[in-house]
Design a protein around this motif. Structure first.
Motif, PDB file in Angstrom:
ATOM      1  N   ARG A 110      -4.578 -73.381 -67.034  1.00  0.00           N
ATOM      2  CA  ARG A 110      -5.686 -74.281 -67.371  1.00  0.00           C
ATOM      3  C   ARG A 110      -6.932 -73.927 -66.579  1.00  0.00           C
ATOM      4  N   TYR A 170      -8.505 -70.683 -67.792  1.00  0.00           N
ATOM      5  CA  TYR A 170      -9.224 -70.919 -69.046  1.00  0.00           C
ATOM      6  C   TYR A 170     -10.568 -71.600 -68.778  1.00  0.00           C
ATOM      7  N   MET A 230     -14.279 -68.775 -82.621  1.00  0.00           N
ATOM      8  CA  MET A 230     -12.908 -68.777 -82.141  1.00  0.00           C
ATOM      9  C   MET A 230     -12.766 -67.745 -81.016  1.00  0.00           C
ATOM     10  N   HIS A 231     -11.872 -68.019 -80.076  1.00  0.00           N
ATOM     11  CA  HIS A 231     -11.657 -67.089 -78.974  1.00  0.00           C
ATOM     12  C   HIS A 231     -10.226 -67.217 -78.465  1.00  0.00           C
ATOM     13  N   ALA A 232      -9.782 -66.183 -77.809  1.00  0.00           N
ATOM     14  CA  ALA A 232      -8.475 -66.190 -77.142  1.00  0.00           C
ATOM     15  C   ALA A 232      -8.684 -65.670 -75.723  1.00  0.00           C
ATOM     16  N   VAL A 233      -7.977 -66.279 -74.793  1.00  0.00           N
ATOM     17  CA  VAL A 233      -8.084 -65.883 -73.392  1.00  0.00           C
ATOM     18  C   VAL A 233      -6.701 -65.432 -72.941  1.00  0.00           C
ATOM     19  N   VAL A 234      -6.604 -64.219 -72.392  1.00  0.00           N
ATOM     20  CA  VAL A 234      -5.326 -63.689 -71.926  1.00  0.00           C
ATOM     21  C   VAL A 234      -5.478 -63.295 -70.465  1.00  0.00           C
ATOM     22  N   ASP A 235      -4.543 -63.755 -69.642  1.00  0.00           N
ATOM     23  CA  ASP A 235      -4.564 -63.388 -68.215  1.00  0.00           C
ATOM     24  C   ASP A 235      -3.364 -62.511 -67.945  1.00  0.00           C
TER      25      ASP A 235
END
Length: 169
Positions: free
Chosen positions: A148, A151, A164-169
């Motif tokens: 969280r 992000y 739209m978006h995507a977050v990758v760690d």
């Protein structure tokens, strides 16, 4: 010793008195821009950011960044525990971070530990040692809370322009 908290609920970021004609020096001291430090105790490196909070609008300015690669997640092969060498590297880095924070006269340090400390059987022992030796309280956060916060950090650092978006760690 610097106090450590896990939230900013007492920080005056939402409102402030108007700037008078005589300038900032005439403001009450309680409305001075707070300086805060945030520390992330990660598996590979420790990061600290020192920020000045703008009391007129909810924003901040980064005034210092620090990083120390300590490889805290290099666990003992037999036990999965944090090794004495890795804990000492992290303690030394945290001690340096505390000195730097004090040099900026921070009002508070918010420190969190993530995966390596969370997964190690001696992770809590390590955090207790840090608090005992440095006076720094480090909160152990869950994987979900870690995701969280990552992000939210990405959202605050990038413009998505309602796409739209995507977050990758």
């Amino acid at each position: 010793m610097i106090s450590s908290r896990t939230d900013f609920t007492e920080c005056p970021v939402a409102s402030a008195p108007p700037v008078s004609e005589t300038g900032p020096a005439s403001r009450p001291e309680s409305w001075a821009a707070p300086v805060l430090a945030a520390i992330d105790v990660g598996s590979n490196s420790l990061h600290m950011v020192v920020v000045r909070i703008n009391p007129r609008i909810p924003s901040f300015t980064i005034i210092s960044r620090e990083k120390a690669t300590v490889r805290l997640g290099e666990f003992c092969n037999q036990t999965g525990a944090l090794t004495p060498a890795a804990m000492e590297r992290a303690r030394t880095a945290l001690e340096r971070f505390c000195r730097i924070a004090e040099s900026f006269q921070v009002q508070d340090i918010v420190a969190v530990a993530t995966s390596a400390v969370r997964e190690a059987p001696n992770g809590l022992e390590f955090l207790k040692r840090i608090e005992r030796e440095l006076g720094l309280r480090v909160e152990l956060i869950s994987g979900q809370e870690e995701a969280r916060r990552i992000y939210l950090g990405v959202l605050s650092a990038m413009e998505f322009h309602n796409r739209m978006h995507a977050v990758v760690d």
